[in-house]
Design a protein around this motif. Sequence first.
Motif, PDB file in Angstrom:
ATOM      1  N   PHE A 104       0.838  -1.205   0.000  1.00 62.90           N
ATOM      2  CA  PHE A 104       0.000   0.000   0.000  1.00 62.90           C
ATOM      3  C   PHE A 104       0.873   1.256   0.000  1.00 62.90           C
ATOM      4  N   THR A 105       1.891   1.275   0.852  1.00 60.25           N
ATOM      5  CA  THR A 105       2.811   2.416   0.916  1.00 60.25           C
ATOM      6  C   THR A 105       3.531   2.587  -0.416  1.00 60.25           C
ATOM      7  N   GLN A 106       3.937   1.467  -1.005  1.00 57.59           N
ATOM      8  CA  GLN A 106       4.617   1.515  -2.303  1.00 57.59           C
ATOM      9  C   GLN A 106       3.708   2.145  -3.361  1.00 57.59           C
ATOM     10  N   LEU A 107       2.445   1.747  -3.370  1.00 58.41           N
ATOM     11  CA  LEU A 107       1.495   2.317  -4.333  1.00 58.41           C
ATOM     12  C   LEU A 107       1.366   3.831  -4.138  1.00 58.41           C
ATOM     13  N   ILE A 108       1.293   4.263  -2.896  1.00 56.12           N
ATOM     14  CA  ILE A 108       1.155   5.705  -2.610  1.00 56.12           C
ATOM     15  C   ILE A 108       2.402   6.456  -3.048  1.00 56.12           C
ATOM     16  N   THR A 109       3.576   5.966  -2.621  1.00 52.31           N
ATOM     17  CA  THR A 109       4.800   6.710  -2.942  1.00 52.31           C
ATOM     18  C   THR A 109       5.120   6.677  -4.428  1.00 52.31           C
ATOM     19  N   ASP A 110       4.775   5.586  -5.097  1.00 48.43           N
ATOM     20  CA  ASP A 110       5.038   5.524  -6.542  1.00 48.43           C
ATOM     21  C   ASP A 110       4.050   6.360  -7.349  1.00 48.43           C
ATOM     22  N   SER A 111       2.939   6.745  -6.751  1.00 51.26           N
ATOM     23  CA  SER A 111       1.953   7.546  -7.492  1.00 51.26           C
ATOM     24  C   SER A 111       2.345   9.023  -7.533  1.00 51.26           C
ATOM     25  N   THR A 112       3.308   9.423  -6.719  1.00 53.10           N
ATOM     26  CA  THR A 112       3.751  10.815  -6.753  1.00 53.10           C
ATOM     27  C   THR A 112       4.907  10.955  -7.743  1.00 53.10           C
ATOM     28  N   PRO A 113       4.919  12.028  -8.522  1.00 52.43           N
ATOM     29  CA  PRO A 113       6.026  12.209  -9.471  1.00 52.43           C
ATOM     30  C   PRO A 113       7.300  12.698  -8.779  1.00 52.43           C
ATOM     31  N   ASP A 114       7.180  13.144  -7.531  1.00 53.37           N
ATOM     32  CA  ASP A 114       8.349  13.633  -6.790  1.00 53.37           C
ATOM     33  C   ASP A 114       9.199  12.458  -6.320  1.00 53.37           C
ATOM     34  N   ILE A 115      10.407  12.800  -5.910  1.00 54.68           N
ATOM     35  CA  ILE A 115      11.283  11.780  -5.322  1.00 54.68           C
ATOM     36  C   ILE A 115      10.913  11.673  -3.845  1.00 54.68           C
ATOM     37  N   PHE A 116      10.624  10.468  -3.441  1.00 60.43           N
ATOM     38  CA  PHE A 116      10.316  10.193  -2.038  1.00 60.43           C
ATOM     39  C   PHE A 116      11.349   9.169  -1.577  1.00 60.43           C
ATOM     40  N   PHE A 117      12.108   9.539  -0.515  1.00 59.33           N
ATOM     41  CA  PHE A 117      13.121   8.588  -0.059  1.00 59.33           C
ATOM     42  C   PHE A 117      13.232   8.609   1.456  1.00 59.33           C
ATOM     43  N   VAL A 118      13.760   7.498   1.976  1.00 59.11           N
ATOM     44  CA  VAL A 118      14.039   7.367   3.415  1.00 59.11           C
ATOM     45  C   VAL A 118      15.544   7.164   3.531  1.00 59.11           C
ATOM     46  N   TYR A 119      16.142   8.033   4.336  1.00 61.44           N
ATOM     47  CA  TYR A 119      17.595   8.011   4.486  1.00 61.44           C
ATOM     48  C   TYR A 119      17.941   7.649   5.920  1.00 61.44           C
ATOM     49  N   ASP A 120      18.750   6.613   6.095  1.00 64.39           N
ATOM     50  CA  ASP A 120      19.227   6.234   7.428  1.00 64.39           C
ATOM     51  C   ASP A 120      20.426   7.117   7.731  1.00 64.39           C
ATOM     52  N   ILE A 121      20.174   8.128   8.540  1.00 67.15           N
ATOM     53  CA  ILE A 121      21.193   9.135   8.848  1.00 67.15           C
ATOM     54  C   ILE A 121      22.414   8.515   9.528  1.00 67.15           C
ATOM     55  N   LYS A 122      22.187   7.558  10.416  1.00 66.54           N
ATOM     56  CA  LYS A 122      23.314   6.967  11.154  1.00 66.54           C
ATOM     57  C   LYS A 122      24.185   6.111  10.252  1.00 66.54           C
ATOM     58  N   LYS A 123      23.589   5.468   9.255  1.00 65.57           N
ATOM     59  CA  LYS A 123      24.367   4.629   8.333  1.00 65.57           C
ATOM     60  C   LYS A 123      24.762   5.388   7.072  1.00 65.57           C
ATOM     61  N   TRP A 124      24.243   6.617   6.904  1.00 63.43           N
ATOM     62  CA  TRP A 124      24.482   7.425   5.717  1.00 63.43           C
ATOM     63  C   TRP A 124      24.105   6.621   4.473  1.00 63.43           C
ATOM     64  N   LYS A 125      22.876   6.136   4.466  1.00 62.06           N
ATOM     65  CA  LYS A 125      22.455   5.278   3.368  1.00 62.06           C
ATOM     66  C   LYS A 125      20.965   5.463   3.092  1.00 62.06           C
ATOM     67  N   ILE A 126      20.617   5.545   1.806  1.00 62.01           N
ATOM     68  CA  ILE A 126      19.207   5.582   1.412  1.00 62.01           C
ATOM     69  C   ILE A 126      18.693   4.147   1.515  1.00 62.01           C
ATOM     70  N   VAL A 127      17.634   3.954   2.310  1.00 65.06           N
ATOM     71  CA  VAL A 127      17.095   2.606   2.505  1.00 65.06           C
ATOM     72  C   VAL A 127      15.799   2.392   1.725  1.00 65.06           C
ATOM     73  N   TYR A 128      15.216   3.480   1.244  1.00 64.29           N
ATOM     74  CA  TYR A 128      14.018   3.367   0.412  1.00 64.29           C
ATOM     75  C   TYR A 128      13.934   4.582  -0.495  1.00 64.29           C
ATOM     76  N   VAL A 129      13.550   4.358  -1.733  1.00 66.05           N
ATOM     77  CA  VAL A 129      13.290   5.453  -2.662  1.00 66.05           C
ATOM     78  C   VAL A 129      12.219   4.977  -3.647  1.00 66.05           C
ATOM     79  N   ASN A 130      11.330   5.893  -4.000  1.00 61.99           N
ATOM     80  CA  ASN A 130      10.263   5.515  -4.937  1.00 61.99           C
ATOM     81  C   ASN A 130      10.757   5.624  -6.390  1.00 61.99           C
ATOM     82  N   LYS A 131       9.845   5.337  -7.299  1.00 66.51           N
ATOM     83  CA  LYS A 131      10.194   5.356  -8.730  1.00 66.51           C
ATOM     84  C   LYS A 131      10.408   6.769  -9.264  1.00 66.51           C
ATOM     85  N   GLY A 132      10.046   7.778  -8.473  1.00 67.57           N
ATOM     86  CA  GLY A 132      10.285   9.163  -8.891  1.00 67.57           C
ATOM     87  C   GLY A 132      11.760   9.432  -9.142  1.00 67.57           C
ATOM     88  N   ILE A 133      12.642   8.671  -8.503  1.00 75.81           N
ATOM     89  CA  ILE A 133      14.083   8.837  -8.710  1.00 75.81           C
ATOM     90  C   ILE A 133      14.451   8.521 -10.161  1.00 75.81           C
TER      91      ILE A 133
END
Length: 188
Positions: A94-123
């Motif tokens: 469900f979350t994937q459907l929502i984030t992929d429906s936006t044309p913007d880039i939506f991402f989750v960044y793990d600040i402590k690991k300095w790593k993107i752990v999720y990004v939608n197809k907007g990228i």
Amino acid sequence: KKEEYRRLQIKATANKPLLKNGQLTAVLFVHYKDTHDWTTEELDLLEETAERTWAAVEWARAETALRKSETNYMSRLEKEVKKRTSELMENKHFTQLITDSTPDIFFVYDIKKWKIVYVNKGITATLGYTPQDVCSSDRKDFEKMLHPEDLKRRISEMAKMVNLLPGEVHESEFRIKDIHGEIHWLNV
């Protein structure tokens, strides 16, 4: 009964009834093929043997009950894990459907690991990178994507974000290179 004993060649017998909480729980029998006068020591040994045998039986029953209880618990736990995993997968979908429906880039960044752990197809639409490429990249890959003039400031900002409290928001604007080296401004 005497006829049965004769047939089995039993000429002496002793039995020890075992009472637990006033209830007959077992009887231990000892037979001899010859006549025998039971000594006090033998009868005491018979009683001790009956008690120890009963303790072993109780121990075995408790172990069996414990194994059954553990098996039932593990079965219920496995069912609950499967149910919750299924719910999480539905929520993820469900979350994937929502984030992929936006044309913007939506991402989750793990600040402590300095790593993107999720990004939608907007990228992909905006910068040409696949979500898999971005999520499998490390800090150095991310730094290569940043415009050189924004690198130090962005690293400093990200280091400060580690200390943000829940609910606090930090906005930042920086330049990033797409897959072809073209520069894009991002406001995050």
